[in-house]
Design an enzyme around this catalytic site. Structure first.
Site, PDB file in Angstrom:
ATOM      1  N   ASP A 101     -49.224  11.828 -26.069  1.00 59.12           N
ATOM      2  CA  ASP A 101     -49.306  11.471 -24.651  1.00 59.12           C
ATOM      3  C   ASP A 101     -50.741  11.010 -24.345  1.00 59.12           C
ATOM      4  OD1 ASP A 101     -48.918  11.362 -21.916  1.00 59.12           O
ATOM      5  OD2 ASP A 101     -48.729  13.499 -21.612  1.00 59.12           O
ATOM      6  N   LEU A 123     -53.608  15.326 -30.658  1.00 59.01           N
ATOM      7  CA  LEU A 123     -53.715  14.725 -31.984  1.00 59.01           C
ATOM      8  C   LEU A 123     -55.173  14.552 -32.398  1.00 59.01           C
ATOM      9  CD1 LEU A 123     -52.317  13.583 -34.420  1.00 59.01           C
ATOM     10  CD2 LEU A 123     -52.125  11.381 -33.248  1.00 59.01           C
TER      11      LEU A 123
HETATM   12  P1  5GP Z   1     -51.367  15.043 -25.444  1.00 58.00           P
HETATM   13  O1  5GP Z   1     -52.414  16.004 -25.936  1.00 58.00           O
HETATM   14  O2  5GP Z   1     -51.176  13.842 -26.325  1.00 58.00           O
HETATM   15  O3  5GP Z   1     -51.563  14.671 -24.009  1.00 58.00           O
HETATM   16  O4  5GP Z   1     -50.042  15.844 -25.351  1.00 58.00           O
HETATM   17  C1  5GP Z   1     -49.299  16.166 -26.393  1.00 58.00           C
HETATM   18  C2  5GP Z   1     -48.324  17.284 -26.059  1.00 58.00           C
HETATM   19  O5  5GP Z   1     -47.915  17.326 -24.675  1.00 58.00           O
HETATM   20  C3  5GP Z   1     -47.093  17.031 -26.844  1.00 58.00           C
HETATM   21  O6  5GP Z   1     -47.214  17.519 -28.160  1.00 58.00           O
HETATM   22  C4  5GP Z   1     -46.047  17.732 -26.013  1.00 58.00           C
HETATM   23  O7  5GP Z   1     -46.038  19.099 -26.358  1.00 58.00           O
HETATM   24  C5  5GP Z   1     -46.532  17.556 -24.589  1.00 58.00           C
HETATM   25  N1  5GP Z   1     -45.866  16.392 -23.968  1.00 58.00           N
HETATM   26  C6  5GP Z   1     -46.450  15.216 -23.616  1.00 58.00           C
HETATM   27  N2  5GP Z   1     -45.557  14.374 -23.077  1.00 58.00           N
HETATM   28  C7  5GP Z   1     -44.362  15.021 -23.100  1.00 58.00           C
HETATM   29  C8  5GP Z   1     -43.029  14.661 -22.674  1.00 58.00           C
HETATM   30  O8  5GP Z   1     -42.729  13.562 -22.198  1.00 58.00           O
HETATM   31  N3  5GP Z   1     -42.064  15.613 -22.858  1.00 58.00           N
HETATM   32  C9  5GP Z   1     -42.331  16.842 -23.391  1.00 58.00           C
HETATM   33  N4  5GP Z   1     -41.300  17.693 -23.515  1.00 58.00           N
HETATM   34  N5  5GP Z   1     -43.560  17.194 -23.809  1.00 58.00           N
HETATM   35  C10 5GP Z   1     -44.563  16.304 -23.658  1.00 58.00           C
END
Ligand code: 5GP
Ligand code: MG
Length: 175
Positions: free
Chosen positions: A103, A108
């Site tokens: 997201d 990551l």
């Molecule tokens: P980032 O650190 O890239 O913002 O977020 C990653 C984490 O946020 C993902 O591994 C997931 O756990 C959660 N996440 C982000 N977008 C979504 C979404 O659309 N649906 C769900 N269920 N989890 C999300």
């Protein structure tokens, strides 16, 4: 409580086809390594990892870690925190991170730095979903299932307050 089934966004058959394709590509790219070490990020990746691992035709091993995100306001410089670490040493190993969805990219980014510091022979990432419009930190995704817009995705391992993880498709819940 909303009992409506989430709207289908990526159908089961499309996921199956894409996972098979990723399996073929990864198996080809790692054909010459002795063993590929899959690192699943709990909990969202458990179904993707289960299917992808069975689409691979090369020797693999599997480990997991668990992360939690802080609210941005609580800890702006450390948005991600390690809850459960790997059980095995990854130094000298060929590691492939298996993520459910990228997201903002912060999770990551955190994970790549953390695992890179442990001296793996190689380190790449495979994510089922990516929301490029939401990126705040540039990250490289070596193997990607699907790009999606800025929607809240559920199913195939992904939850909405722990619901919908076992849905066989990627859906968007009604609000
Ligand atoms: P980032 O650190 O890239 O913002 O977020 C990653 C984490 O946020 C993902 O591994 C997931 O756990 C959660 N996440 C982000 N977008 C979504 C979404 O659309 N649906 C769900 N269920 N989890 C999300
Ligand atoms: Mg995740």
């Amino acid at each position: 409580m909303n009992r409506e089934e989430p709207k289908v966004y990526i159908p089961e058959e499309a996921i199956r086809g894409r996972v098979r394709e990723l399996g073929r590509r990864i198996s080809k790219d790692y054909a010459r390594v002795e063993n590929l070490h899959l690192v699943g990020v709990l909990r969202g990746s458990f179904i993707f990892l289960a299917d992808l691992s069975r689409a691979l035709t090369i020797p693999i091993s599997v480990d997991f870690l668990a992360l939690a995100s802080y609210e941005a306001t609580a800890a702006p410089k450390a948005p991600v925190r390690l809850i459960t670490d790997l059980r095995t040493d990854i130094s000298g190993r060929d590691v492939l991170i298996i993520e459910d969805i990228v997201d903002t990219g912060r999770t990551l980014d955190f994970l790549m730095s953390l695992l890179a510091s442990r001296g793996p022979a190689s380190l790449k990432c495979c994510a089922l979903l990516s929301k490029p419009a939401c990126r705040k930190t540039a990250v490289r995704i070596d193997y990607l299932g699907f790009e999606i817009p800025d929607v809240w995705a559920v199913g195939y391992g992904l939850d909405d307050k722990e619901r919908y993880r076992a849905l066989p498709y990627i859906g968007i819940p009604g609000r």
